[in-house]
Design a protein around this motif. Structure first.
Motif, PDB file in Angstrom:
ATOM      1  N   TYR A 293      -5.908 -15.005  -0.612  1.00  0.00           N
ATOM      2  CA  TYR A 293      -4.869 -14.279   0.117  1.00  0.00           C
ATOM      3  C   TYR A 293      -3.765 -13.909  -0.864  1.00  0.00           C
ATOM      4  O   TYR A 293      -3.398 -14.702  -1.744  1.00  0.00           O
ATOM      5  N   GLY A 294      -3.187 -12.710  -0.687  1.00  0.00           N
ATOM      6  CA  GLY A 294      -2.038 -12.304  -1.493  1.00  0.00           C
ATOM      7  C   GLY A 294      -1.029 -11.557  -0.654  1.00  0.00           C
ATOM      8  O   GLY A 294      -1.393 -10.767   0.234  1.00  0.00           O
ATOM      9  N   GLY A 295       0.253 -11.804  -0.901  1.00  0.00           N
ATOM     10  CA  GLY A 295       1.329 -11.134  -0.184  1.00  0.00           C
ATOM     11  C   GLY A 295       2.441 -12.102   0.127  1.00  0.00           C
ATOM     12  O   GLY A 295       2.311 -12.949   1.014  1.00  0.00           O
TER      13      GLY A 295
ATOM     14  N   GLU B 205      -5.063  -8.612   0.580  1.00  0.00           N
ATOM     15  CA  GLU B 205      -3.625  -8.406   0.432  1.00  0.00           C
ATOM     16  C   GLU B 205      -3.153  -7.345   1.422  1.00  0.00           C
ATOM     17  O   GLU B 205      -3.194  -6.140   1.117  1.00  0.00           O
TER      18      GLU B 205
ATOM     19  N   CYS C 284      -9.181  -6.180  -4.779  1.00  0.00           N
ATOM     20  CA  CYS C 284      -8.159  -6.247  -3.719  1.00  0.00           C
ATOM     21  C   CYS C 284      -8.468  -5.301  -2.567  1.00  0.00           C
ATOM     22  O   CYS C 284      -8.846  -4.145  -2.782  1.00  0.00           O
TER      23      CYS C 284
ATOM     24  N   ILE D 230       3.050  -7.370   1.031  1.00  0.00           N
ATOM     25  CA  ILE D 230       3.332  -7.425  -0.411  1.00  0.00           C
ATOM     26  C   ILE D 230       4.821  -7.162  -0.677  1.00  0.00           C
ATOM     27  O   ILE D 230       5.346  -6.104  -0.330  1.00  0.00           O
TER      28      ILE D 230
ATOM     29  N   HIS E  31      -5.976  -2.853  -6.620  1.00  0.00           N
ATOM     30  CA  HIS E  31      -4.669  -3.264  -6.095  1.00  0.00           C
ATOM     31  C   HIS E  31      -4.063  -2.085  -5.324  1.00  0.00           C
ATOM     32  O   HIS E  31      -4.233  -0.936  -5.713  1.00  0.00           O
TER      33      HIS E  31
END
Ligand code: PEP
Length: 253
Positions: free
Chosen positions: A211-213, A170, A131, A175, A101
């Protein structure tokens, strides 16, 4: 679209006390009800280390999987104050672990450490959410693809069991900022990530790419048409059962 397996992973970061298990109870009730409509998705929650054991006990054999947010880069026991190894995570019921992360990269995680975390976690039968993501400056300088290629190739190796690896793209600039990438960019980037993964693992069926954010109940609709995105890593919105459930509801609406 809706029949492909999707992941909804909630990363609680430094949030939660024992009674926060209520949040998971509500998500579990929703999921049990929703599963009747044949929605094919998996929910994973990564609470802080202090809550993993009790959460994993409560949700054993239920529709929520529990994971760790990080782990130490040696895999069993050692004289490392304040650290938690993959072996220890597995023993208290975690089935997943987030590795790499951007919060942890910013605190000093190197590619070598991340590789050791991946090896240690795979050795302990944990599934990995790895990540990757560029920062704002790198994006501005058009270095996104180079950064992602490096982050993947410096850590992942052909010999790893890629069935136990999921990638979470991400972008750091998204984020917690409310900013999300343009759909066409995200499409290209996820295709690129899958191409790199196919090359690393010499397979036609590469690991899933999430997907992350800043994902939330309102913007989730904009990801529906992106079949390349196999799910989502959700930070802020995963700390409320309503917000988390809204994401799933609106994704399938
Ligand atoms: C995260 O920190 O992994 C994350 C995706 O956070 P948020 O959803 O709050 O942007």
């Amino acid at each position: 679209m809706a029949n492909n397996m999707r992941y909804f992973i909630g990363n609680w970061k430094m949030f939660g006390v024992p009674k926060s298990i209520n949040i998971l109870d509500k998500i579990n009730t929703f999921t049990n009800f929703n599963k009747r409509f044949n929605k094919n998705y998996k929910i994973i929650i990564t609470p802080p280390f202090t809550l993993i054991e009790s959460f994993a006990k409560r949700f054993k054999n239920k529709s929520i999987f529990i994971g760790g947010q990080n782990c130490y880069h040696k895999d069993s026991f050692g004289s490392n104050t304040g650290s938690i190894s993959p072996f220890m995570l597995k023993k208290i019921g975690a089935t997943y672990v987030i590795i790499g992360h951007s919060d942890n990269r910013a605190e000093g995680d190197t590619a070598k450490m991340l590789k050791n975390k991946v090896i240690g976690s795979l050795n302990n039968n944990l599934k990995i959410v790895f990540c990757i993501g560029e920062n704002k400056k790198e994006k501005k300088k058009k270095l996104t693809y180079k950064v992602l290629r490096n982050q993947l190739t410096k850590v992942l190796e052909k010999k790893f069991n890629y069935n136990n690896i999921i990638i979470a793209y991400e972008p750091i600039w998204s984020i917690g900022t409310g900013k999300i990438p343009k759909s066409e960019d995200l499409k290209k980037i996820s295709k690129f990530i899958k191409k790199i993964l196919k090359g690393i693992f010499k397979t036609k069926k590469p690991p899933k790419v999430l997907y992350g954010g800043s994902v939330d109940g309102s913007n989730i609709a904009s990801f529906k048409s992106l079949k390349e995105i196999d799910g989502f890593l959700i930070g802020g919105a995963s700390k409320s059962s309503k917000k988390f459930i809204d994401i799933i509801k609106n994704y399938y609406r």
